[in-house]
Design a protein around this motif. Structure first.
Motif, short mmCIF file in Angstrom:
data_model
loop_
_atom_site.label_atom_id
_atom_site.label_comp_id
_atom_site.label_asym_id
_atom_site.label_seq_id
_atom_site.Cartn_x
_atom_site.Cartn_y
_atom_site.Cartn_z
N GLY A 1 -7.81 24.21 -3.70
CA GLY A 1 -6.66 24.45 -3.55
C GLY A 1 -6.44 22.80 -2.60
N ASN A 2 -7.41 22.74 -1.90
CA ASN A 2 -7.13 21.52 -1.06
C ASN A 2 -7.05 19.86 -1.47
N MET A 3 -8.04 19.97 -3.11
CA MET A 3 -8.59 19.33 -3.60
C MET A 3 -6.69 18.87 -4.28
N ILE A 4 -5.68 19.69 -4.56
CA ILE A 4 -4.84 20.35 -5.27
C ILE A 4 -4.02 19.39 -4.84
N LEU A 5 -3.85 20.02 -3.51
CA LEU A 5 -2.62 19.22 -2.36
C LEU A 5 -2.85 17.93 -1.63
N LEU A 6 -4.02 17.45 -1.64
CA LEU A 6 -4.56 16.20 -0.89
C LEU A 6 -3.81 15.40 -1.46
N PRO A 7 -3.31 14.83 -3.17
CA PRO A 7 -2.50 14.04 -3.50
C PRO A 7 -0.89 14.45 -3.80
N LYS A 8 -1.29 15.93 -3.16
CA LYS A 8 0.52 16.08 -3.74
C LYS A 8 1.19 16.00 -2.29
N ILE A 9 0.76 16.06 -0.88
CA ILE A 9 1.69 16.10 0.19
C ILE A 9 0.31 15.67 1.52
N GLY A 10 -0.94 14.84 0.92
CA GLY A 10 -1.13 13.53 1.63
C GLY A 10 -2.11 14.64 2.78
N ALA A 11 -2.87 13.83 3.37
CA ALA A 11 -4.05 14.91 4.08
C ALA A 11 -3.60 14.94 5.57
N ALA A 12 -2.36 14.94 6.20
CA ALA A 12 -2.40 15.68 7.27
C ALA A 12 -1.14 16.97 6.96
N LEU A 13 -0.03 17.06 6.21
CA LEU A 13 0.22 17.69 5.83
C LEU A 13 -0.68 19.27 5.17
N THR A 14 -1.64 17.83 4.70
CA THR A 14 -3.06 19.33 3.71
C THR A 14 -4.00 19.91 5.22
N VAL A 15 -4.06 19.92 6.45
CA VAL A 15 -4.91 20.14 7.34
C VAL A 15 -4.11 20.77 8.22
N ILE A 16 -2.54 20.44 8.37
CA ILE A 16 -1.65 21.17 9.51
C ILE A 16 -1.21 22.38 8.53
N MET A 17 -0.97 22.74 7.16
CA MET A 17 -0.60 23.93 6.37
C MET A 17 -1.64 24.88 6.27
N THR A 18 -2.69 24.46 5.80
CA THR A 18 -4.15 25.20 5.37
C THR A 18 -3.99 25.96 7.38
N VAL A 19 -4.28 24.69 8.11
CA VAL A 19 -4.93 25.31 9.65
C VAL A 19 -4.20 26.30 9.78
N ALA A 20 -2.37 26.43 9.44
CA ALA A 20 -1.23 27.49 10.21
C ALA A 20 -1.27 28.51 9.12
N GLY A 21 -1.98 28.54 7.79
CA GLY A 21 -2.48 29.60 7.43
C GLY A 21 -3.93 30.83 7.28
N GLN A 22 -4.30 29.97 8.10
CA GLN A 22 -5.50 30.22 8.87
C GLN A 22 -5.07 31.25 9.88
N MET A 23 -4.32 30.63 10.69
CA MET A 23 -3.98 31.13 11.53
C MET A 23 -3.23 32.35 11.91
N ILE A 24 -2.56 32.88 10.89
CA ILE A 24 -1.56 33.31 10.75
C ILE A 24 -2.67 34.02 10.00
N ILE A 25 -3.27 34.63 8.86
CA ILE A 25 -4.28 35.18 8.07
C ILE A 25 -5.13 35.81 9.53
N GLY A 26 -5.43 34.97 9.68
CA GLY A 26 -6.50 35.24 11.09
C GLY A 26 -6.10 36.37 12.08
N LEU A 27 -5.24 36.48 12.50
CA LEU A 27 -4.58 36.72 13.67
C LEU A 27 -3.78 38.58 12.90
N LEU A 28 -3.47 38.19 11.67
CA LEU A 28 -3.19 39.25 11.42
C LEU A 28 -4.00 40.21 11.12
#
Length: 311
Positions: free
Chosen positions: A89-116
């Motif tokens: 998923g990271n390999m697909i996202l990197l060229p599509k939305i850039g490194a910064a947005l990839t980091v932000i969205m994937t970390v947000a996903g990690q935190m949300i699921i971790g909290l659940l």
């Protein structure tokens, strides 16, 4: 609180291995000409590394009799598959939305699921009720990551066209690591060994990456030299061992820290090592001096971890 400090430090150190692993694997890709094939070799080396440790620590548990004495459920397979999905998923996202947005969205996903996972006790995780401190700590950490990766107006223009589908894929991709950690932790209980649980996860991931490599490139060739990187060296395969240490550490930490705090400490380590690599130009990465904005971002992330400890 004091009892958790050594575990938080361990999680931070484990997280610091991830940027090093990524850099090493990117070098290995120069010899495979494919990131997926490079990831396959990384997982394969990690599997061999964990096999050796299990031969000493759990020789009796590597037998077919031990394996088939268990009801082999989804937890034997999901952890490895989640790791592969996150990587791809990271390999697909990197060229599509850039490194910064990839980091932000994937970390947000990690935190949300971790909290659940912590709140509802998914995958047999210990329940940790939601509180103002927990939510505040997570939001502060995400804010710190966004602040670190903030783009100026002229740089945001390219990212403004990112479709909601790619952003949702980022959240989905980010949900994989906490599920992987929780499932591997449940597997650890079933097989009564964190080393064996990590080994099973790596074996499944290796098999999945082998299939992906064959389907995407038709082979798993590796060259002994590259115009860009020169001759291949033993350290080019070190990424697999670093990944094995990272996954094993997560399995150890999960029962003690919970999914959310485990993720936060490892992410903090990743960000910290990323800054060191950039600032000093380590591992062949172009040097980028750390500025005050990134320092403040790291302090915000650390503050989020400390606030979470108040819950």
């Amino acid at each position: 609180m004091n009892d958790l400090i050594p575990l938080i430090i361990l999680g931070t150190i484990a997280g610091m291995l991830v940027p090093v692993q990524t850099s090493v694997n990117s070098r290995l890709a120069s010899f495979t000409r494919s990131l997926i094939v490079a990831s396959f070799y990384s997982f394969l080396i990690g599997s061999v590394f964990l096999l050796i440790f299990n031969l000493f620590a759990n020789p009796g548990k590597l037998s077919p009799q031990f394996v088939f004495s268990h009801d082999i459920s989804y937890i034997w397979f999901v952890g490895g598959i989640m790791g592969v999905i996150y990587l791809t998923g990271n390999m697909i996202l990197l060229p599509k939305i850039g490194a910064a947005l990839t980091v932000i969205m994937t970390v947000a996903g990690q935190m949300i699921i971790g909290l659940l996972i912590d709140t509802f006790g998914w995958f047999d995780a210990a329940v940790q009720p939601i509180s103002v401190y927990r939510v505040s700590g997570i939001l502060l950490m995400i804010a710190g990551i966004i602040f670190m990766n903030y783009k100026k107006k002229k740089d945001r223009a390219a990212a403004s066209g990112s479709s909601n589908a790619w952003l949702l894929l980022g959240l989905f991709t980010g949900s994989m690591p906490p599920i992987q950690t929780a499932v591997n932790s449940a597997l650890r209980i079933e097989v009564d060994s964190f080393l064996l649980a990590a080994f099973i996860s790596f074996i499944v991931g290796t098999a999945a990456l082998f299939l992906l490599s064959v389907l995407s490139t038709g082979n798993i060739k590796i060259s002994g030299s590259s115009e860009k990187a020169g001759a291949i060296k033993p350290w080019h395969f070190a990424g697999g061992m670093l990944g094995a240490v990272y996954v094993t550490t997560n399995v150890i930490l999960m029962p003690h820290l919970g999914a959310t705090l485990t993720l936060m400490t490892t992410i903090f380590g990743q960000m910290l090592m990323g800054l060191l690599i950039d600032h000093f130009g380590l591992l062949g990465i172009p040097r980028q001096a750390v500025d005050m904005r990134r320092v403040i971002g790291v302090l915000m992330i650390l503050s989020g971890i400390l606030i979470l400890q108040l819950s």
